[in-house]
Design an enzyme around this catalytic site. Structure first.
Site, PDB file in Angstrom:
ATOM      1  CE  LYS A  47      -3.740   0.242   2.575  1.00 53.43           C
ATOM      2  NZ  LYS A  47      -4.668   0.441   3.720  1.00 53.43           N
ATOM      3  CD  GLU A  67       8.804  -7.708   6.346  1.00 53.65           C
ATOM      4  OE1 GLU A  67       8.789  -8.035   7.544  1.00 53.65           O
ATOM      5  OE2 GLU A  67       8.224  -6.681   5.904  1.00 53.65           O
ATOM      6  N   GLY A  95      -5.187  -4.786   5.397  1.00 55.19           N
ATOM      7  CA  GLY A  95      -4.435  -5.767   4.629  1.00 55.19           C
ATOM      8  C   GLY A  95      -5.056  -7.147   4.617  1.00 55.19           C
ATOM      9  NE  ARG A  96      -6.864  -7.952  10.691  1.00 60.23           N
ATOM     10  CZ  ARG A  96      -6.342  -6.770  10.978  1.00 60.23           C
ATOM     11  NH1 ARG A  96      -5.285  -6.337  10.321  1.00 60.23           N
ATOM     12  NH2 ARG A  96      -6.872  -6.003  11.919  1.00 60.23           N
ATOM     13  CD  GLU A 136      -2.133  -8.340  11.076  1.00 63.50           C
ATOM     14  OE1 GLU A 136      -0.939  -8.699  11.078  1.00 63.50           O
ATOM     15  OE2 GLU A 136      -2.712  -7.888  10.063  1.00 63.50           O
ATOM     16  CG  HIS A 161      -2.075 -40.443   8.794  1.00 64.70           C
ATOM     17  ND1 HIS A 161      -1.938 -41.794   9.035  1.00 64.70           N
ATOM     18  CD2 HIS A 161      -3.193 -40.300   8.039  1.00 64.70           C
ATOM     19  CE1 HIS A 161      -2.924 -42.446   8.427  1.00 64.70           C
ATOM     20  NE2 HIS A 161      -3.689 -41.562   7.819  1.00 64.70           N
ATOM     21  CE  LYS A 175       5.802  -4.735   9.786  1.00 66.24           C
ATOM     22  NZ  LYS A 175       4.764  -4.033   8.989  1.00 66.24           N
TER      23      LYS A 175
END
Length: 532
Positions: A219, A225, A276-277, A362, A393, A502
């Site tokens: 954005k 990152e 964002g999510r 979050e 399993h 961060k």
């Protein structure tokens, strides 16, 4: 922590009603739990109530839900519903859907539902700015889908590399993987999020610059990152003789100037009220649109909008997102269950648990209420999971015979989309069997072979995994998270908790180069020196 919030935040909270523990029903629920809820046995509950399945199951848009194998009864559900009404959940829901500033710490709306609202549709109570915003949403959507169609038609582009992190990666990746049968032929999709260079290096070793489109999703166009990976991808592109950056790089950002300075001329933005999510419905979903096309992406939005309308109009007692949220509060704050396992019985939903982890933890991983006051109860559970039948399993041993009760949420799809005989029926039989075994258990005088049973689960069933049903399923989970956050009295739309690490990373990066450990704690200093 008793931070004083701005006056406007106080006003917004006052209009929405008290948080759950400040209602009369909270004490009533506590007494009911001690009297009946703690001892509820699912096997006895089914035996005593022939209508239990009918009462605790329902159809919502594209999703059928069976809530009957959960540790509640009509009495606890009734008190939970009364609590939701006392908390003002309906008013808060309406505030969310009409563009009020429900994200009070950042003083903005959380109107991701507008991204899937049909063109020109107005809702009762819409804020004045919403109509203009909806027009802009559709202008961006049309432009983004037109670009996606041009990429789909471009035979020279064989690889799409989405560079983003968090919501700019998890949602789009989940959807592209889930809708694999609908994907355009002749194109491969790659997702790079981790700052760990091994991830990007693995992708770059398998693509060629002249055949690759890089999508840089940030954005602000400053995400550490994402921009680190984007710069490395750009350096690789140049070193490999790549030509025409403007053709091979596109930006999903609101910082058009920064993208242009970087050499990107094709950009698609989104508003600051898109978290964002919650952003896969926006231009962040470009990789999805390239994968499944204009019609597929619009069907994804339509499925989500159908769930939005259902959430807006269904009475609380028949409203699936609300019922799921009530169950979440009942489990977290009365039973004390600290986690929930997500088990999608469909290989194409293998990234769904990761998406839901961010969505819920979050959003609701908070320890203070709207006023900034420390909460006296727990909020978000820890979400985790893997697809069935792989999980059977791996960790189902713990679910069946471990000392802790861990609620499980099955997601199954009635129709498979492959021609391999017998596989899908066997998969569905396993899902049904696991849910039944968790509830029924098995008595044995040999402790090693004894299954206590009475282990709770929810079962969500889609008829088929399509763009529309996926859209409805994800929107269902979004609204569920909002409702539980609303009852807990927290802001589900900020994420200050991601910031501290961060900031510290920015301080530690030059220290790794210089060796300066002044002011650091002994552990961090020692580890830093070992890393040099």
């Amino acid at each position: 922590m008793d931070a004083v919030m701005p006056q406007e935040c106080e006003t917004a909270q006052a209009a929405l009603g008290p948080r759950c523990d400040q209602t009369p029903q909270w004490a009533q629920l506590r007494a009911y739990f001690e009297r009946q809820g703690r001892q509820l046995d699912l096997r006895e509950a089914f035996a005593s109530d022939p209508q239990r399945f009918a009462h605790f199951s329902q159809q919502a848009p594209e999703v059928f839900a069976d809530l009957s194998k959960n540790l509640w009864d009509r009495g606890s559900e009734r008190l939970l519903l009364d609590m939701a009404r006392a908390c003002g959940l309906q008013r808060h829901r309406d505030a969310l859907l009409t563009g009020q500033a429900v994200n009070i710490t950042e003083q903005r709306a959380a109107l991701h539902t507008l991204l899937r609202r049909p063109r020109g549709l107005a809702l009762p109570g819409d804020e004045p700015w919403v109509a203009g915003a909806l027009k802009e949403v559709h202008q961006t959507l049309d432009a983004m889908l037109a670009f996606a169609e041009s990429v789909r038609a471009d035979a020279q582009i064989t690889d799409i590399v989405n560079i983003g992190i968090g919501g700019s990666d998890l949602g789009p990746q989940m959807a592209v993987v889930a809708l694999e049968p609908y994907r355009v032929l002749g194109k491969r999709f790659h997702f790079v999020s981790n700052i760990d260079g091994h991830e990007l290096d693995r992708v770059l070793r398998n693509v060629r610059p002249e055949h690759t489109l890089f999508i840089v999703a940030s954005k602000t166009f400053t995400t550490l990152e994402t921009m680190t990976n984007a710069r490395s991808a750009r350096a690789w592109f140049d070193a490999q003789g790549g030509q025409d950056v403007a053709r091979h790089f596109v930006a999903l950002t609101s910082n058009v100037a920064a993208a242009r300075d970087w050499g990107v001329t094709t950009t698609f933005g989104f508003a600051d009220w898109v978290g964002g999510r919650y952003s896969l419905w926006s231009s962040i979903g470009l990789s999805i649109a390239i994968a499944i096309g204009d019609a597929g992406f619009r069907a994804l939005l339509a499925g989500a909008h159908a769930m939005d309308e259902y959430f807006r109009t269904a009475p609380l007692e028949h409203n699936l997102p609300v019922r799921l949220a009530l169950l979440d509060v009942w489990y977290r704050n009365f039973h004390g269950f600290g986690s929930r396992c997500i088990a999608p019985y469909h290989a194409n939903l293998r990234r769904l648990p990761a998406h839901l982890q961010q969505l819920e933890m979050e959003s609701n991983g908070k320890r203070v209420d709207h006023h900034g006051r420390a909460l006296p109860y727990a909020t978000s559970p820890a979400l985790w999971g893997e697809p069935g039948s792989n999980g059977q399993h791996a960790f189902f041993q713990l679910l069946h015979q471990g000392p802790d009760v861990l609620p499980l949420e099955f997601v199954a799809v009635r129709e498979g989309m492959h021609a391999l005989a017998g596989h899908h029926q066997m998969l569905l039989a396993n899902a049904l069997a696991q849910a039944r075994a968790l509830m029924q258990g098995r008595h044995s005088d040999c402790g090693h072979r004894h299954f206590p049973g009475n282990r709770p689960s929810t079962f969500l069933l889609l008829d088929a995994l399509t763009p529309a049903s996926l859209g409805a399923l994800v929107a269902l989970q979004e609204h569920r998270v909002f409702c539980s956050g609303s009852l807990w009295g927290i802001n589900s739309f900020d994420q200050w908790g991601v910031e501290l690490g961060k900031q510290m990373a920015l301080d530690l990066l030059p220290r790794l180069q210089s060796g300066d450990v002044a002011g650091l704690d002994a552990s961090t200093a020692g580890l830093l020196q070992r890393m040099r």
